[in-house]
Motif scaffolding. Structure first.
Motif, mmCIF file in Angstrom:
data_model
loop_
_atom_site.group_PDB
_atom_site.id
_atom_site.type_symbol
_atom_site.label_atom_id
_atom_site.label_comp_id
_atom_site.label_asym_id
_atom_site.label_seq_id
_atom_site.Cartn_x
_atom_site.Cartn_y
_atom_site.Cartn_z
ATOM 1 N N LYS A 94 0.802 -1.221 0.000
ATOM 2 C CA LYS A 94 0.000 0.000 0.000
ATOM 3 C C LYS A 94 0.836 1.273 0.000
ATOM 4 O O LYS A 94 0.470 2.266 -0.651
ATOM 5 N N ASP A 95 1.976 1.277 0.683
ATOM 6 C CA ASP A 95 2.804 2.484 0.702
ATOM 7 C C ASP A 95 3.543 2.688 -0.610
ATOM 8 O O ASP A 95 3.912 3.820 -0.945
ATOM 9 N N ALA A 96 3.790 1.606 -1.348
ATOM 10 C CA ALA A 96 4.407 1.729 -2.664
ATOM 11 C C ALA A 96 3.391 2.200 -3.698
ATOM 12 O O ALA A 96 3.722 2.931 -4.636
ATOM 13 N N LEU A 97 2.148 1.794 -3.526
ATOM 14 C CA LEU A 97 1.094 2.202 -4.450
ATOM 15 C C LEU A 97 0.634 3.629 -4.193
ATOM 16 O O LEU A 97 0.270 4.356 -5.123
ATOM 17 N N LEU A 98 0.663 4.043 -2.930
ATOM 18 C CA LEU A 98 0.125 5.350 -2.558
ATOM 19 C C LEU A 98 0.882 5.866 -1.340
ATOM 20 O O LEU A 98 0.709 5.349 -0.236
ATOM 21 N N CYS A 99 1.747 6.856 -1.540
ATOM 22 C CA CYS A 99 2.556 7.351 -0.433
ATOM 23 C C CYS A 99 1.700 8.174 0.528
ATOM 24 O O CYS A 99 0.558 8.561 0.216
ATOM 25 N N ASN A 100 2.252 8.477 1.692
ATOM 26 C CA ASN A 100 1.466 9.140 2.736
ATOM 27 C C ASN A 100 1.173 10.599 2.440
ATOM 28 O O ASN A 100 0.446 11.258 3.192
ATOM 29 N N ARG A 101 1.696 11.133 1.336
ATOM 30 C CA ARG A 101 1.404 12.520 0.961
ATOM 31 C C ARG A 101 0.135 12.637 0.127
ATOM 32 O O ARG A 101 -0.329 13.731 -0.148
ATOM 33 N N ARG A 102 -0.408 11.514 -0.298
ATOM 34 C CA ARG A 102 -1.678 11.534 -1.036
ATOM 35 C C ARG A 102 -2.823 11.743 -0.046
ATOM 36 O O ARG A 102 -2.674 11.548 1.166
ATOM 37 N N SER A 103 -3.986 12.093 -0.554
ATOM 38 C CA SER A 103 -5.117 12.423 0.313
ATOM 39 C C SER A 103 -5.586 11.228 1.136
ATOM 40 O O SER A 103 -5.439 10.069 0.718
ATOM 41 N N LYS A 104 -6.138 11.497 2.308
ATOM 42 C CA LYS A 104 -6.699 10.430 3.135
ATOM 43 C C LYS A 104 -7.824 9.710 2.394
ATOM 44 O O LYS A 104 -7.984 8.501 2.537
ATOM 45 N N TYR A 105 -8.566 10.481 1.617
ATOM 46 C CA TYR A 105 -9.673 9.891 0.862
ATOM 47 C C TYR A 105 -9.151 8.878 -0.156
ATOM 48 O O TYR A 105 -9.738 7.796 -0.335
ATOM 49 N N SER A 106 -8.034 9.187 -0.827
ATOM 50 C CA SER A 106 -7.483 8.253 -1.809
ATOM 51 C C SER A 106 -7.006 6.973 -1.131
ATOM 52 O O SER A 106 -7.143 5.876 -1.685
ATOM 53 N N HIS A 107 -6.463 7.086 0.071
ATOM 54 C CA HIS A 107 -6.046 5.897 0.818
ATOM 55 C C HIS A 107 -7.255 5.030 1.187
ATOM 56 O O HIS A 107 -7.189 3.799 1.103
ATOM 57 N N GLN A 108 -8.345 5.675 1.574
ATOM 58 C CA GLN A 108 -9.555 4.922 1.905
ATOM 59 C C GLN A 108 -10.125 4.253 0.658
ATOM 60 O O GLN A 108 -10.557 3.089 0.689
ATOM 61 N N LEU A 109 -10.083 4.990 -0.463
ATOM 62 C CA LEU A 109 -10.584 4.419 -1.717
ATOM 63 C C LEU A 109 -9.764 3.204 -2.139
ATOM 64 O O LEU A 109 -10.310 2.226 -2.659
ATOM 65 N N LEU A 110 -8.450 3.273 -1.944
ATOM 66 C CA LEU A 110 -7.604 2.139 -2.314
ATOM 67 C C LEU A 110 -8.036 0.884 -1.550
ATOM 68 O O LEU A 110 -8.126 -0.209 -2.127
ATOM 69 N N ARG A 111 -8.313 1.045 -0.281
ATOM 70 C CA ARG A 111 -8.783 -0.102 0.506
ATOM 71 C C ARG A 111 -10.128 -0.595 -0.020
ATOM 72 O O ARG A 111 -10.358 -1.806 -0.119
ATOM 73 N N TRP A 112 -10.995 0.322 -0.377
ATOM 74 C CA TRP A 112 -12.304 -0.080 -0.913
ATOM 75 C C TRP A 112 -12.167 -0.773 -2.262
ATOM 76 O O TRP A 112 -12.956 -1.665 -2.586
ATOM 77 N N VAL A 113 -11.186 -0.352 -3.072
ATOM 78 C CA VAL A 113 -10.957 -1.012 -4.360
ATOM 79 C C VAL A 113 -10.629 -2.485 -4.133
ATOM 80 O O VAL A 113 -11.124 -3.366 -4.842
ATOM 81 N N VAL A 114 -9.801 -2.761 -3.139
ATOM 82 C CA VAL A 114 -9.483 -4.160 -2.823
ATOM 83 C C VAL A 114 -10.746 -4.907 -2.409
ATOM 84 O O VAL A 114 -11.034 -6.003 -2.902
ATOM 85 N N GLN A 115 -11.510 -4.305 -1.534
ATOM 86 C CA GLN A 115 -12.703 -4.957 -0.990
ATOM 87 C C GLN A 115 -13.771 -5.183 -2.052
ATOM 88 O O GLN A 115 -14.405 -6.246 -2.093
ATOM 89 N N ARG A 116 -13.955 -4.204 -2.941
ATOM 90 C CA ARG A 116 -15.084 -4.235 -3.872
ATOM 91 C C ARG A 116 -14.733 -4.705 -5.277
ATOM 92 O O ARG A 116 -15.633 -5.045 -6.049
ATOM 93 N N SER A 117 -13.430 -4.723 -5.616
ATOM 94 C CA SER A 117 -13.063 -5.022 -7.002
ATOM 95 C C SER A 117 -11.974 -6.079 -7.145
ATOM 96 O O SER A 117 -11.974 -6.833 -8.109
ATOM 97 N N VAL A 118 -11.009 -6.111 -6.230
ATOM 98 C CA VAL A 118 -9.881 -7.029 -6.386
ATOM 99 C C VAL A 118 -10.210 -8.420 -5.862
ATOM 100 O O VAL A 118 -9.936 -9.429 -6.538
ATOM 101 N N CYS A 119 -10.764 -8.521 -4.669
ATOM 102 C CA CYS A 119 -11.071 -9.829 -4.086
ATOM 103 C C CYS A 119 -11.967 -10.646 -5.012
ATOM 104 O O CYS A 119 -12.871 -10.100 -5.657
ATOM 105 N N SER A 120 -11.708 -11.934 -5.100
ATOM 106 C CA SER A 120 -12.415 -12.795 -6.043
ATOM 107 C C SER A 120 -13.927 -12.761 -5.814
ATOM 108 O O SER A 120 -14.402 -12.971 -4.695
ATOM 109 N N GLY A 121 -14.660 -12.507 -6.897
ATOM 110 C CA GLY A 121 -16.118 -12.499 -6.824
ATOM 111 C C GLY A 121 -16.716 -11.285 -6.147
ATOM 112 O O GLY A 121 -17.938 -11.190 -6.014
ATOM 113 N N ALA A 122 -15.870 -10.316 -5.729
ATOM 114 C CA ALA A 122 -16.385 -9.169 -4.987
ATOM 115 C C ALA A 122 -17.394 -8.369 -5.797
ATOM 116 O O ALA A 122 -18.394 -7.877 -5.262
ATOM 117 N N LYS A 123 -17.142 -8.245 -7.091
ATOM 118 C CA LYS A 123 -18.037 -7.437 -7.928
ATOM 119 C C LYS A 123 -19.450 -8.002 -7.971
ATOM 120 O O LYS A 123 -20.417 -7.257 -8.181
#
Length: 381
Positions: free
Chosen positions: A121-150
């Motif tokens: 996660k720190d390589a994909l999005l450093c700590n200088r990016r917005s808090k919202y973008s960090h939250q979205l990245l986690r949601w992308v995993v939950q809603r799009s990356v995990c198998s069958g999540a979509k």
């Protein structure tokens, strides 16, 4: 034998067709799946120029390709150099995350995705990016990356979520483009911005950024999931970690179908191929083709002891468009497996088949770890 529906279970359909050792397997919709390794390699290398020369699945965006090819190569080289340095600096983190996410009673394959989300996660999005973008990245995993999540969300919610994701990450990329002169490389967004001309649309770079997210978290996580699944299905076997990972990718390649659309008509193995066809170099079919493999459907990691450059292995593509992170991906999964040497790996299988989706992930299973005796551990090492 009862025919298998190719849309419901394309893997079983391919298995059934492979019994005849065909070079080409027909799918509905003018799709030609290639089971011959030389045919597949010719398509992926585009030696005859039948396909778009810029074609790379990774850099395919909105019906076209991010180009020119020199830019793709620059992004690939810069990204793998950055990720290799990152992995060297975060070995301890991988050990800690393995202890947490690869433990007895955990649910898979999702845990593999969450392990590598927390690792990368720190390589994909450093700590200088917005808090919202960090939250979205986690949601992308939950809603799009995990198998069958979509499948858990209706179409309108997926479209709305996708719009929010692309808008926010495009905004972060635009901010990085404005600060490009600093030359600092802190995450994958910086890699993209530095490698591309300043006038590249942020929306296009956002698509490539999301490809990195899916590769780092999805593909590596699913490879770990398949390795554990196969070890758990064969609990009495003892194998080198490197052989296990390669055998997992042979039997269940995460990137299992690599489609290419011809720009002109030509003939392939007696089939007339036209621009209306989709020609699919299919690692799944090549890897299970009995022409190349003894007992092709069986999990036999020891077969890799005698493998060489001629071994028909296309898990990461082939030619100049081959995945530049192949070695890193396998090494990370091997490191996780090595940390589990003191356990016998078993699974509680759900009995379900893998979903028909772009990234081939295991069906759900529960991981069970049984401690080995000291003697067993010493013998394995």
């Amino acid at each position: 034998m009862k025919p298998v529906d190719c849309w419901t279970d394309p893997y079983a359909y391919l298995d059934q067709q492979l019994e005849q050792e065909p070079r080409v397997i027909d799918f509905p919709g003018n799709q030609k799946y290639l089971a011959d390794v030389e045919d597949a390699q010719h398509v992926l290398t585009n030696a005859e120029g039948y396909f778009n020369p810029e074609h790379s699945d990774f850099f395919y965006i909105q019906g076209r390709y991010l180009g020119p090819r020199e830019v793709q190569q620059d992004i690939g080289r810069s990204a793998i150099r950055f990720l290799n340095q990152y992995s060297e600096q975060h070995k301890t983190r991988l050990t800690e995350l393995t202890a947490k996410w690869v433990s007895d009673g955990t649910s898979w394959p999702d845990n593999g995705n969450w392990l590598f989300y927390n690792y990368f996660k720190d390589a994909l999005l450093c700590n200088r990016r917005s808090k919202y973008s960090h939250q979205l990245l986690r949601w992308v995993v939950q809603r799009s990356v995990c198998s069958g999540a979509k499948l858990s969300y209706p179409n309108w919610q997926r479209r709305l979520f996708s719009a929010f994701v692309k808008a926010e990450f495009s905004r972060q990329i635009k901010k990085a483009q404005q600060q490009k002169d600093s030359g600092q490389i802190r995450d994958i967004i910086d890699i993209l911005v530095v490698a591309c001309p300043a006038d590249y649309p942020a929306e296009d770079l956002c698509e490539i950024y999301l490809s990195f997210v899916f590769a780092c978290i999805g593909s590596v996580g699913f490879t770990l999931g398949w390795s554990l699944y196969l070890l758990g299905s064969n609990p009495d076997a003892e194998h080198k970690a490197s052989y296990v990972v390669r055998e997992a990718l042979r039997l269940w390649p995460v990137a299992w179908n690599l489609g290419r659309q011809p720009q002109q008509s030509y003939e392939l193995a007696g089939h007339e191929i036209t621009p209306e066809h989709m020609v699919v170099a299919c690692p799944y079919a090549v890897h299970r083709n009995p022409k190349y493999w003894t007992e092709a459907a069986k999990f036999q990691p020891e077969r890799w002891a005698s493998a060489d450059s001629q071994t028909p292995f296309l898990a990461f593509g082939w030619g100049e468009h081959k995945c530049v992170a192949a070695a890193l991906s396998m090494r990370l999964v091997e490191l996780v497996l090595l940390q589990l040497q003191s356990y016998r790996i078993k699974i509680e299988d759900s009995g379900l088949r893998p979903l028909a989706q772009p990234a081939l992930a295991p069906a759900p299973f529960v991981l069970r770890l049984v401690s080995r005796s000291d003697t067993e551990v010493k013998c394995q090492r």
